[in-house]
Write a protein that holds these residues in place. Structure first.
Motif, mmCIF file in Angstrom:
data_model
loop_
_atom_site.group_PDB
_atom_site.id
_atom_site.type_symbol
_atom_site.label_atom_id
_atom_site.label_comp_id
_atom_site.label_asym_id
_atom_site.label_seq_id
_atom_site.Cartn_x
_atom_site.Cartn_y
_atom_site.Cartn_z
ATOM 1 N N ALA A 344 0.835 -1.204 0.000
ATOM 2 C CA ALA A 344 0.000 0.000 0.000
ATOM 3 C C ALA A 344 0.873 1.258 0.000
ATOM 4 C CB ALA A 344 -0.917 0.001 1.219
ATOM 5 N N SER A 345 0.380 2.317 -0.657
ATOM 6 C CA SER A 345 1.126 3.579 -0.602
ATOM 7 C C SER A 345 1.041 4.175 0.790
ATOM 8 C CB SER A 345 0.586 4.560 -1.638
ATOM 9 O OG SER A 345 -0.779 4.882 -1.371
ATOM 10 N N GLU A 346 -0.152 4.048 1.410
ATOM 11 C CA GLU A 346 -0.348 4.472 2.795
ATOM 12 C C GLU A 346 -1.253 3.461 3.480
ATOM 13 O OE1 GLU A 346 -1.841 8.439 3.145
ATOM 14 O OE2 GLU A 346 -0.442 9.264 1.674
ATOM 15 N N LEU A 347 -0.903 3.096 4.693
ATOM 16 C CA LEU A 347 -1.712 2.161 5.466
ATOM 17 C C LEU A 347 -2.025 2.790 6.815
ATOM 18 C CD1 LEU A 347 -2.997 -0.639 5.908
ATOM 19 C CD2 LEU A 347 -0.778 -1.445 6.736
ATOM 20 N N THR A 348 -3.319 2.938 7.098
ATOM 21 C CA THR A 348 -3.753 3.497 8.380
ATOM 22 C C THR A 348 -4.433 2.404 9.183
ATOM 23 O OG1 THR A 348 -4.150 5.616 7.274
ATOM 24 C CG2 THR A 348 -5.029 5.346 9.501
ATOM 25 N N VAL A 349 -3.903 2.129 10.359
ATOM 26 C CA VAL A 349 -4.419 1.065 11.230
ATOM 27 C C VAL A 349 -5.176 1.702 12.377
ATOM 28 C CG1 VAL A 349 -3.819 -0.884 12.713
ATOM 29 C CG2 VAL A 349 -2.483 -0.433 10.633
ATOM 30 N N PHE A 350 -6.442 1.322 12.524
ATOM 31 C CA PHE A 350 -7.268 1.850 13.607
ATOM 32 C C PHE A 350 -7.369 0.793 14.696
ATOM 33 C CE2 PHE A 350 -8.441 4.180 9.847
ATOM 34 C CZ PHE A 350 -8.527 5.488 10.285
ATOM 35 N N GLN A 351 -6.767 1.079 15.831
ATOM 36 C CA GLN A 351 -6.651 0.124 16.930
ATOM 37 C C GLN A 351 -7.510 0.562 18.102
ATOM 38 O OE1 GLN A 351 -2.624 -1.212 18.604
ATOM 39 N NE2 GLN A 351 -3.365 0.152 20.212
ATOM 40 N N ARG A 352 -8.367 -0.360 18.564
ATOM 41 C CA ARG A 352 -9.137 -0.074 19.775
ATOM 42 C C ARG A 352 -8.355 -0.482 21.012
ATOM 43 N NH1 ARG A 352 -15.166 -2.306 20.033
ATOM 44 N NH2 ARG A 352 -14.028 -4.297 19.937
ATOM 45 N N SER A 353 -7.705 -1.640 20.957
ATOM 46 C CA SER A 353 -6.843 -2.058 22.064
ATOM 47 C C SER A 353 -5.697 -2.878 21.497
ATOM 48 C CB SER A 353 -7.623 -2.869 23.104
ATOM 49 O OG SER A 353 -8.094 -4.075 22.549
ATOM 50 N N PRO A 354 -4.492 -2.775 22.077
ATOM 51 C CA PRO A 354 -3.339 -3.523 21.570
ATOM 52 C C PRO A 354 -3.413 -4.989 21.976
ATOM 53 C CG PRO A 354 -2.713 -2.287 23.509
ATOM 54 C CD PRO A 354 -4.134 -1.912 23.225
ATOM 55 N N ALA A 355 -2.586 -5.794 21.348
ATOM 56 C CA ALA A 355 -2.582 -7.242 21.604
ATOM 57 C C ALA A 355 -1.286 -7.659 22.279
ATOM 58 C CB ALA A 355 -2.756 -7.993 20.296
ATOM 59 N N TRP A 356 -1.426 -8.574 23.249
ATOM 60 C CA TRP A 356 -0.243 -9.262 23.743
ATOM 61 C C TRP A 356 0.207 -10.231 22.669
ATOM 62 C CZ3 TRP A 356 2.517 -7.399 27.384
ATOM 63 C CH2 TRP A 356 1.965 -6.794 28.517
ATOM 64 N N MET A 357 1.514 -10.386 22.530
ATOM 65 C CA MET A 357 2.044 -11.280 21.512
ATOM 66 C C MET A 357 3.118 -12.185 22.102
ATOM 67 S SD MET A 357 3.743 -8.144 19.354
ATOM 68 C CE MET A 357 2.227 -7.186 19.525
ATOM 69 N N PHE A 358 3.014 -13.463 21.745
ATOM 70 C CA PHE A 358 3.972 -14.440 22.255
ATOM 71 C C PHE A 358 5.108 -14.582 21.257
ATOM 72 C CE2 PHE A 358 5.666 -18.722 22.847
ATOM 73 C CZ PHE A 358 5.880 -18.716 24.221
ATOM 74 N N PRO A 359 6.365 -14.417 21.675
ATOM 75 C CA PRO A 359 7.477 -14.484 20.729
ATOM 76 C C PRO A 359 7.629 -15.864 20.100
ATOM 77 C CG PRO A 359 8.283 -14.376 23.004
ATOM 78 C CD PRO A 359 6.811 -14.112 23.052
ATOM 79 N N ASN A 360 7.645 -15.882 18.773
ATOM 80 C CA ASN A 360 7.780 -17.131 18.034
ATOM 81 C C ASN A 360 8.541 -16.842 16.743
ATOM 82 O OD1 ASN A 360 7.595 -19.529 16.684
ATOM 83 N ND2 ASN A 360 5.372 -19.590 16.602
#
Length: 651
Positions: A344-360
């Motif tokens: 994409a030329s521009e990508l806008t991400v609309f986040q309500r709450s962040p996610a915990w992520m497990f390292p893999n």
């Protein structure tokens, strides 16, 4: 019991140099097991420590990067030499294997798990790994009378995903006639419907498969959607399920007829033609995440460009060079965003709450030729490798999700949960240098309060690209040219992808299911308050069985494939009850159902995902957890191993 699980292996023809190089790709604990199977000698187990589970942070904490199971590279090199010695003797014998008695097998289980096992847990492992080649989860109707009764017991299966195909395979093996109704043009369920960029499973492919039908050809350790769909499609073809399937057909209604003790199932095909099927039992395998839920945002119908749900990604859509918005930051968005950030030329991400992520780090990693070689050629390696993946996903995590009433920190629910929070925080902090972005992406709710995602670094790297913006302001409206946020800014975009989840609390939606005395299932469940005994049977709805029904979603308990096998095992043995006893129907007792669900609610309320301080898709609008199984997987396996006659009313 069906004997079709013998560990067949191809002949080992490679030279030692080639084998030695491939061994570095392999799982060390599984290699140790294979040595014993080839040699019959357990003394190798005394020369090395038992394997232990570690996360990515722990694996590199001591300065030396440890391999799977906690082994050093020096230890692995020694084990490799022992493998080569065992292979040489194995080949010299012409590929014959020594018989291992029960005591030796028990020793292998104990070593692999790192501790002594009680008999229940050993039985659990014996069934899952099936070293003896006996499949204990199928239904074998031994007598001619039972077989004849089975042939007169037609079943309708609703849904052709993992659970529906499995039910078809098992009914076919038992000689019970069935018709599978699938709304799509192909099988695979969620893996047929979801084809957004980057769509893949977050459970290792070698454990995300039927226990009786391993796949040694996964191209990635965490396979992409098309490959998973192809696996279930192949299984359906190989076991004759396709021949029993009506594609492009939906179940409109199912009604219990008391006089004939049958279900009258109304279906409608793609041409609008209706038909009514008569069934002695109905198996619902419609899943929990199959009806996309668009966000309720003012003006959503006014947008000029493509606006779509991630679960219904338009085929052939080209977003290269476009300004794109992604609404959502859950599991689907987590996979979509890195892909779109590349084009994409521009990508806008609309986040309500962040996610915990497990390292893999291996989340996108291809399966190497060495691993494929071992799965096909090293005796019993594939069985132990599947078990290792399975075991390490279910042990050591469950206790970290339980609420300590004395704990007083809104970011975690116990000391163990907080320890995990700190480790996951360190992982996120290691990837984000911008303090403003770090504040946006670091969750403030407890780990497991929402779904934890698998991460190899690509998501946070994508958010830090020059063409990507993360917006945490709430959305107030969608307008013809873009998305308006609460700060008054209009974010102009060409396309909007809504990764906003599913109607997860509406089980069997939108079918109209009517049970005894005209009781509507939707009314009994209050639309969004699904309850079932073991997630499988429902009072007032005789001979109706659910796969992946209420409170059977897994959070920390391993692969959903195992759960589906437990549920189908229970359903098969319920059908056997009916056939053996000459019964027309079985209906779970209300008090049994209620007692079970009281326990489910009590335990769920004392977990991170049920804690009152979090909101998630696991809960319905009233705050009750309707999705998740709160038990350890071994406990659920025990609960579903054999139905109890006293739990049901038979007629």
């Amino acid at each position: 019991m069906l004997e079709h699980l013998k560990a067949s292996v191809e002949a080992i023809t490679e030279d030692d140099a080639a084998i030695r190089e491939m061994l570095w790709e392999l799982n060390v604990p599984s290699l140790l097991m294979s040595i014993v199977h080839m040699s019959g000698d357990t003394s190798v187990l005394s020369r090395y420590p038992a394997p232990r589970m570690m996360n990515v942070v722990e694996a590199g904490a001591g300065g030396e990067q440890l391999l799977e199971g906690g082994y050093t590279r020096a230890q692995a090199a020694q084990i490799h030499e022992e493998v080569l010695t065992a292979i040489a003797a194995y080949r010299q014998r012409g590929g014959s294997l020594p018989e291992l008695d029960d005591n030796v097998v028990s020793e292998l289980y104990t070593f692999m798990c790192g501790h002594e096992l009680d008999q229940r847990y050993e039985n659990f492992i014996r069934e899952e790994i099936a070293l003896d080649g006996v499949d204990q989860r199928g239904l074998n109707l031994e007598t001619e009378a039972l077989k004849a009764a089975g042939r007169n017991f037609p079943v309708v299966i609703i849904g052709g995903g993992m659970g529906g195909v499995l039910a078809g395979i098992r009914l076919g093996e038992a000689g019970i006639p069935y018709t599978l109704i699938e709304k799509n043009s192909g099988l695979g369920g969620t893996w047929f419907e979801n084809h957004y960029p980057g769509c893949r499973v977050d459970v290792p492919g070698h454990s995300y498969s039927y226990s009786f039908e391993p796949n040694h050809e996964w191209s990635c350790h965490f396979p992409l959607a098309d490959e998973i769909r192809a696996y279930f499609d192949r299984c359906a073809a190989d076991y004759g399920v396709k021949e029993h399937t009506r594609f492009n057909t939906e179940v409109e209604a199912a009604r219990w007829d008391e006089d004939s003790a049958t279900w009258q199932v109304t279906v409608v095909d793609g041409n609008g033609e209706r038909d009514t099927l008569t069934a002695r039992a109905v198996i619902s395998a419609v899943g929990q995440l199959n009806r996309p839920k668009l966000p309720e945002i003012d003006g959503i119908d006014t947008f000029n460009g493509p606006l779509f749900h991630s679960g219904a990604w338009p085929k052939g859509l080209d977003l290269a060079g476009k300004k794109v918005a992604v609404i959502g930051s859950g599991a689907s968005a987590f996979q979509i965003i890195p892909e779109l950030a590349e084009t994409a030329s521009e990508l806008t991400v609309f986040q309500r709450s962040p996610a915990w992520m497990f390292p893999n780090p291996g989340y996108h990693m291809a399966v190497g030729d060495g691993q494929k070689w071992a799965l096909k050629k090293l005796p019993y390696y594939s069985k132990w490798y599947r078990f290792w993946l399975f075991y390490t996903s279910i042990e050591g995590v469950y206790d970290k999700t339980l609420v300590d009433p004395a704990w007083n920190d809104s970011r975690s629910v116990s000391a163990a949960n907080d320890e995990m929070r700190q480790a996951l925080t360190a992982w996120i902090e290691s990837q984000v240098q911008d303090p403003a972005l770090l504040e946006k992406v670091l969750p403030t709710y407890p780990p497991f309060g929402k779904r934890i995602l698998q991460d190899n670094g690509t998501y946070l790297a994508a958010l830090q690209k020059d063409n990507v913006e993360l917006v945490t302001e709430g959305i107030t409206a969608i307008e013809p040219t873009g998305v308006r946020t609460a700060d008054g800014v209009l974010h102009e975009v060409d396309a909007i992808a809504c990764a906003t989840g599913f109607y997860a609390d509406r089980f069997l939606f939108p079918m109209q299911v009517t049970g005894r005395d005209g009781v509507s299932l939707n009314e009994q469940w209050g639309d969004t308050n699904g309850r079932a005994y073991l997630g499988i049977t429902v009072p007032n709805f005789p001979n109706l069985f659910c796969i992946y029904g209420p409170n059977t979603n897994l959070v920390v308990a391993g692969s959903i494939a195992h759960n589906a096998e437990s549920q189908v095992n229970y359903i098969l043995r319920s059908i056997r009850f009916l056939l053996e006893g000459g019964h027309q129907s079985m209906d779970v007792r209300q008090e049994v159902h209620d007692s079970y669900n009281d326990e489910v609610d009590r335990i769920n309320a004392d977990t991170a995902w049920g804690w009152e301080g979090v909101n998630n898709w696991y809960k319905n609008e009233a705050g009750r957890v309707t999705a998740n199984l709160p038990f350890r997987i071994i406990d659920y396996w025990q609960m579903t191993k054999q139905p109890k006659a006293e739990d049901y009313r038979f007629s």
